[in-house]
Design a protein around this motif. Structure first.
Motif, PDB file in Angstrom:
ATOM      1  N   SER A 259       0.832  -1.213   0.000  1.00 19.12           N
ATOM      2  CA  SER A 259       0.000   0.000   0.000  1.00 19.12           C
ATOM      3  C   SER A 259       0.866   1.263   0.000  1.00 19.12           C
ATOM      4  CB  SER A 259      -0.951  -0.001   1.200  1.00 19.12           C
ATOM      5  OG  SER A 259      -0.247   0.137   2.430  1.00 19.12           O
ATOM      6  N   ARG A 260       2.182   1.074   0.032  1.00 20.37           N
ATOM      7  CA  ARG A 260       3.109   2.208  -0.067  1.00 20.37           C
ATOM      8  C   ARG A 260       3.106   2.813  -1.465  1.00 20.37           C
ATOM      9  NH1 ARG A 260       9.654   1.545  -0.026  1.00 20.37           N
ATOM     10  NH2 ARG A 260      10.198   3.755  -0.074  1.00 20.37           N
TER      11      ARG A 260
ATOM     12  N   VAL B  91      -4.317   2.965   2.616  1.00 22.26           N
ATOM     13  CA  VAL B  91      -2.878   2.945   2.887  1.00 22.26           C
ATOM     14  C   VAL B  91      -2.678   2.601   4.352  1.00 22.26           C
ATOM     15  CG1 VAL B  91      -0.738   4.293   2.962  1.00 22.26           C
ATOM     16  CG2 VAL B  91      -2.387   4.668   1.113  1.00 22.26           C
ATOM     17  N   GLY B  92      -1.865   1.595   4.629  1.00 21.93           N
ATOM     18  CA  GLY B  92      -1.555   1.232   6.004  1.00 21.93           C
ATOM     19  C   GLY B  92      -0.389   0.259   6.043  1.00 21.93           C
ATOM     20  N   TYR B  93       0.766   0.702   6.540  1.00 27.22           N
ATOM     21  CA  TYR B  93       1.931  -0.185   6.621  1.00 27.22           C
ATOM     22  C   TYR B  93       2.942   0.397   7.599  1.00 27.22           C
ATOM     23  CZ  TYR B  93       4.240   3.267   3.631  1.00 27.22           C
ATOM     24  OH  TYR B  93       4.762   4.427   3.128  1.00 27.22           O
ATOM     25  N   SER B  94       3.773  -0.470   8.124  1.00 21.79           N
ATOM     26  CA  SER B  94       4.878  -0.057   8.990  1.00 21.79           C
ATOM     27  C   SER B  94       5.897  -1.191   9.012  1.00 21.79           C
ATOM     28  CB  SER B  94       4.375   0.244  10.408  1.00 21.79           C
ATOM     29  OG  SER B  94       5.447   0.620  11.248  1.00 21.79           O
ATOM     30  N   PHE B  95       7.085  -0.937   8.493  1.00 19.36           N
ATOM     31  CA  PHE B  95       8.123  -1.970   8.492  1.00 19.36           C
ATOM     32  C   PHE B  95       9.493  -1.301   8.520  1.00 19.36           C
ATOM     33  CE2 PHE B  95       7.191  -1.004   4.090  1.00 19.36           C
ATOM     34  CZ  PHE B  95       8.428  -0.988   3.459  1.00 19.36           C
TER      35      PHE B  95
ATOM     36  N   THR C  54      -0.137   9.938   4.105  1.00 20.31           N
ATOM     37  CA  THR C  54       1.147  10.335   4.685  1.00 20.31           C
ATOM     38  C   THR C  54       2.103   9.156   4.598  1.00 20.31           C
ATOM     39  OG1 THR C  54       0.103  11.879   6.236  1.00 20.31           O
ATOM     40  CG2 THR C  54       2.333  11.160   6.743  1.00 20.31           C
ATOM     41  N   HIS C  55       3.258   9.385   4.003  1.00 18.56           N
ATOM     42  CA  HIS C  55       4.318   8.378   3.925  1.00 18.56           C
ATOM     43  C   HIS C  55       5.556   8.946   4.607  1.00 18.56           C
ATOM     44  CE1 HIS C  55       2.134   5.931   0.930  1.00 18.56           C
ATOM     45  NE2 HIS C  55       1.789   7.097   0.392  1.00 18.56           N
ATOM     46  N   GLU C  56       6.170   8.140   5.473  1.00 15.40           N
ATOM     47  CA  GLU C  56       7.381   8.583   6.165  1.00 15.40           C
ATOM     48  C   GLU C  56       8.515   7.577   5.951  1.00 15.40           C
ATOM     49  OE1 GLU C  56       6.563   9.271  10.266  1.00 15.40           O
ATOM     50  OE2 GLU C  56       5.451  11.133   9.902  1.00 15.40           O
ATOM     51  N   ILE C  57       9.691   8.100   5.667  1.00 16.25           N
ATOM     52  CA  ILE C  57      10.904   7.295   5.526  1.00 16.25           C
ATOM     53  C   ILE C  57      11.961   7.899   6.445  1.00 16.25           C
ATOM     54  CG2 ILE C  57      12.650   6.402   3.945  1.00 16.25           C
ATOM     55  CD1 ILE C  57      10.727   7.051   1.655  1.00 16.25           C
ATOM     56  N   SER C  58      12.527   7.087   7.308  1.00 17.63           N
ATOM     57  CA  SER C  58      13.563   7.598   8.212  1.00 17.63           C
ATOM     58  C   SER C  58      14.787   6.701   8.168  1.00 17.63           C
ATOM     59  CB  SER C  58      13.036   7.690   9.651  1.00 17.63           C
ATOM     60  OG  SER C  58      12.729   6.416  10.159  1.00 17.63           O
ATOM     61  N   ASN C  59      15.937   7.331   8.278  1.00 16.82           N
ATOM     62  CA  ASN C  59      17.218   6.627   8.306  1.00 16.82           C
ATOM     63  C   ASN C  59      17.958   7.062   9.571  1.00 16.82           C
ATOM     64  OD1 ASN C  59      20.406   7.095   6.927  1.00 16.82           O
ATOM     65  ND2 ASN C  59      19.529   5.077   7.277  1.00 16.82           N
ATOM     66  N   SER C  60      18.176   6.113  10.486  1.00 13.03           N
ATOM     67  CA  SER C  60      18.823   6.439  11.762  1.00 13.03           C
ATOM     68  C   SER C  60      19.991   5.488  12.005  1.00 13.03           C
ATOM     69  CB  SER C  60      17.824   6.340  12.911  1.00 13.03           C
ATOM     70  OG  SER C  60      17.274   5.039  12.996  1.00 13.03           O
ATOM     71  N   TYR C  61      20.881   5.889  12.944  1.00 10.70           N
ATOM     72  CA  TYR C  61      22.100   5.129  13.219  1.00 10.70           C
ATOM     73  C   TYR C  61      22.234   4.910  14.712  1.00 10.70           C
ATOM     74  CZ  TYR C  61      23.221   6.301   8.403  1.00 10.70           C
ATOM     75  OH  TYR C  61      23.181   6.436   7.040  1.00 10.70           O
ATOM     76  N   SER C  62      22.926   3.831  15.059  1.00 10.44           N
ATOM     77  CA  SER C  62      23.121   3.506  16.470  1.00 10.44           C
ATOM     78  C   SER C  62      24.119   4.441  17.135  1.00 10.44           C
ATOM     79  CB  SER C  62      23.593   2.054  16.612  1.00 10.44           C
ATOM     80  OG  SER C  62      24.804   1.841  15.890  1.00 10.44           O
ATOM     81  N   SER C  63      24.889   5.179  16.347  1.00  9.85           N
ATOM     82  CA  SER C  63      25.866   6.133  16.879  1.00  9.85           C
ATOM     83  C   SER C  63      25.321   7.549  16.750  1.00  9.85           C
ATOM     84  CB  SER C  63      27.194   6.022  16.125  1.00  9.85           C
ATOM     85  OG  SER C  63      28.075   7.055  16.512  1.00  9.85           O
ATOM     86  N   SER C  64      25.410   8.299  17.824  1.00  5.46           N
ATOM     87  CA  SER C  64      24.943   9.692  17.798  1.00  5.46           C
ATOM     88  C   SER C  64      25.854  10.589  16.975  1.00  5.46           C
ATOM     89  CB  SER C  64      24.840  10.237  19.227  1.00  5.46           C
ATOM     90  OG  SER C  64      26.095  10.167  19.883  1.00  5.46           O
TER      91      SER C  64
ATOM     92  N   GLY D 255       3.141   4.384   6.674  1.00  5.93           N
ATOM     93  CA  GLY D 255       2.179   5.170   5.910  1.00  5.93           C
ATOM     94  C   GLY D 255       0.763   4.933   6.390  1.00  5.93           C
ATOM     95  N   THR D 256      -0.063   5.945   6.285  1.00  4.64           N
ATOM     96  CA  THR D 256      -1.472   5.853   6.660  1.00  4.64           C
ATOM     97  C   THR D 256      -2.299   6.681   5.682  1.00  4.64           C
ATOM     98  OG1 THR D 256      -1.306   7.759   8.147  1.00  4.64           O
ATOM     99  CG2 THR D 256      -0.997   5.573   9.121  1.00  4.64           C
ATOM    100  N   GLY D 257      -3.605   6.437   5.693  1.00  2.00           N
ATOM    101  CA  GLY D 257      -4.522   7.254   4.908  1.00  2.00           C
ATOM    102  C   GLY D 257      -5.250   6.453   3.852  1.00  2.00           C
ATOM    103  N   GLY D 258      -5.633   7.141   2.785  1.00  2.49           N
ATOM    104  CA  GLY D 258      -6.385   6.518   1.710  1.00  2.49           C
ATOM    105  C   GLY D 258      -7.345   7.499   1.078  1.00  2.49           C
ATOM    106  N   VAL D 259      -8.075   7.011   0.092  1.00  9.70           N
ATOM    107  CA  VAL D 259      -9.044   7.819  -0.644  1.00  9.70           C
ATOM    108  C   VAL D 259     -10.434   7.255  -0.401  1.00  9.70           C
ATOM    109  CG1 VAL D 259      -9.748   8.680  -2.911  1.00  9.70           C
ATOM    110  CG2 VAL D 259      -7.320   8.347  -2.405  1.00  9.70           C
TER     111      VAL D 259
END
Length: 395
Positions: A11-12, A110-114, A169-179, A136-140
């Motif tokens: 659904s992305r 739209v509905g997913y989270s992974f 709404t679609h969100e993509i995030s990239n994070s690291y274990s080190s600050s 992501g969430t939402g739809g028509v």
């Protein structure tokens, strides 16, 4: 996720997972509709069928779906449960030979989270891992009103006017274990609205005691008026606006049903030009071809036995994806369904039907490395039918 009724990573893409647009009996018959014409039965897929409503009758229909989804990728498996309202509709006669239907149902969800993590570096100071998360969430949603007109004894024409509105709404995030390593987040937000038209025709031919109905529907391509913003938060925040971000394709379907006194068989085929539609300002869709086959059996209309007065349905369908996963083709979808419609007499001028069906759907990737989905669904709808327009004669 529970509000949209889906938990699918697919659904992305595009506008999300498209709703089947079927109700009650037609859903348990594989989703046929172009040539489906049955007295006092709602069929939202072809507005020409609205003219079949009885002159004295008002019909209201409400449907629910309970779903268990199983998702697998390699040796990893997970289950998800959802419940949602599939449709609300009512139908009545407004003029001689003219029926009207008003309805509400989702057009897409739209509905997913992974997420996924990978090792970036390992040294004497420890490990640094990177995690990419997607949600992501939402739809028509679709509000629809339509008219069906029986122009002659054998030809009916119809039109639906739908107001589509929704947000995603679609969100993509990239994070690291080190600050010491800076994270990044990208958000896509869209609000959409459009007026969509669907045109339909049905021709009914009497072959002795049997009936053959041929049906055709067409929906022209349409832009979705939208406000779409892409916000990228990294070293600083930057927001970009996308103009003409979404559009709908041309949609064409054809089908037939052949009915005897106790049986009906029907089939549909549809084609949608999603390769010409826009998703976030880009043409990343794929033309979609789908087909369905359905069967219904009703033993006896006037029997005192409840199960003989009930009708029984089954159907199968297959469809291509309307989106691509990167540059690769999306998965195929296969479905099989079976159900029954149970009549319930509540008074001298009122009858209801309880429609229950089970459905198995498999989403099968055509390429390696994609997720396989298996769904078990229970579809429940209640059709309320009352004789509202009778004129009583009093001695």
């Amino acid at each position: 996720m529970a509000q949209t009724g889906v938990n699918s990573p697919y659904s992305r893409y595009g506008l999300g997972l498209l709703s089947d647009q079927s109700t009650g009996i037609t859903r348990s018959m594989g989703g046929i509709g172009a040539g489906f014409r049955y007295p006092n039965t709602l069929n939202l897929k072809n507005p020409a069928s609205y003219s079949a409503v009885d002159t004295l009758t008002f019909i209201a229909d409400l449907g629910f779906t309970l779903q268990n989804g199983n998702f697998s990728e390699g040796d990893v498996r997970i289950n998800a449960h959802n419940a949602s309202i599939s449709h609300m509709a009512m139908q009545f006669r407004v003029l001689p030979k003219v029926g009207m239907t008003v309805s509400f149902m989702p057009f897409s969800n739209v509905g997913y989270s992974f997420s996924g993590s990978s090792l970036i570096r390992r040294d004497e100071d420890g490990e640094i891992t990177s995690t990419n998360s997607y949600s992501g969430t939402g739809g028509v949603r679709q509000f629809m009103a339509g008219l069906g007109w029986r122009t002659t004894n054998w030809l009916s024409l119809g039109v639906n006017a739908s107001y589509l509105t929704g947000d995603m709404t679609h969100e993509i995030s990239n994070s690291y274990s080190s600050s010491d390593v800076q994270s990044r987040k990208k958000t896509y937000q869209a609000d959409m609205a459009a007026l969509k038209l669907d045109f339909g025709a049905q021709g009914k031919l009497s072959l002795g005691d049997n009936d053959l109905v041929l049906g055709l529907t067409y929906s022209p391509a349409q832009k979705l008026e939208s406000e779409t913003f892409v916000t990228d938060v990294h070293s600083s925040s930057d927001t970009v606006t996308i103009a003409d971000a979404f559009s709908l394709p041309d949609m064409l379907s054809a089908g037939f049903t052949y009915s005897t006194k106790k049986r009906m068989i029907g089939a549909d085929v549809s084609y949608q030009t999603w390769s010409k539609a826009s998703f976030l300002g880009q043409k990343t869709g794929s033309d979609r071809l789908s087909a369905a086959l359905g069967f219904m059996y009703k033993p006896d209309d006037v029997s005192h036995n409840l199960f003989k007065r009930s009708s029984y349905q089954m159907g199968v369908n297959v469809s291509q994806s309307y989106f691509k996963v990167g540059d690769l083709k999306g998965p195929m979808q296969f479905g099989i369904s079976a159900g029954m419609s149970i009549p319930i007499n509540s008074s001298y001028n009122s009858m209801s039907y309880l429609n229950i069906s089970g459905e198995y759907v498999r989403v099968q990737p055509l390429e390696k490395g994609m997720i396989t989905e298996n769904y078990l669904r229970i579809n429940i709808s209640v059709t309320f039918m009352e004789r509202w327009f009778m004129k009583l004669m009093i001695d």
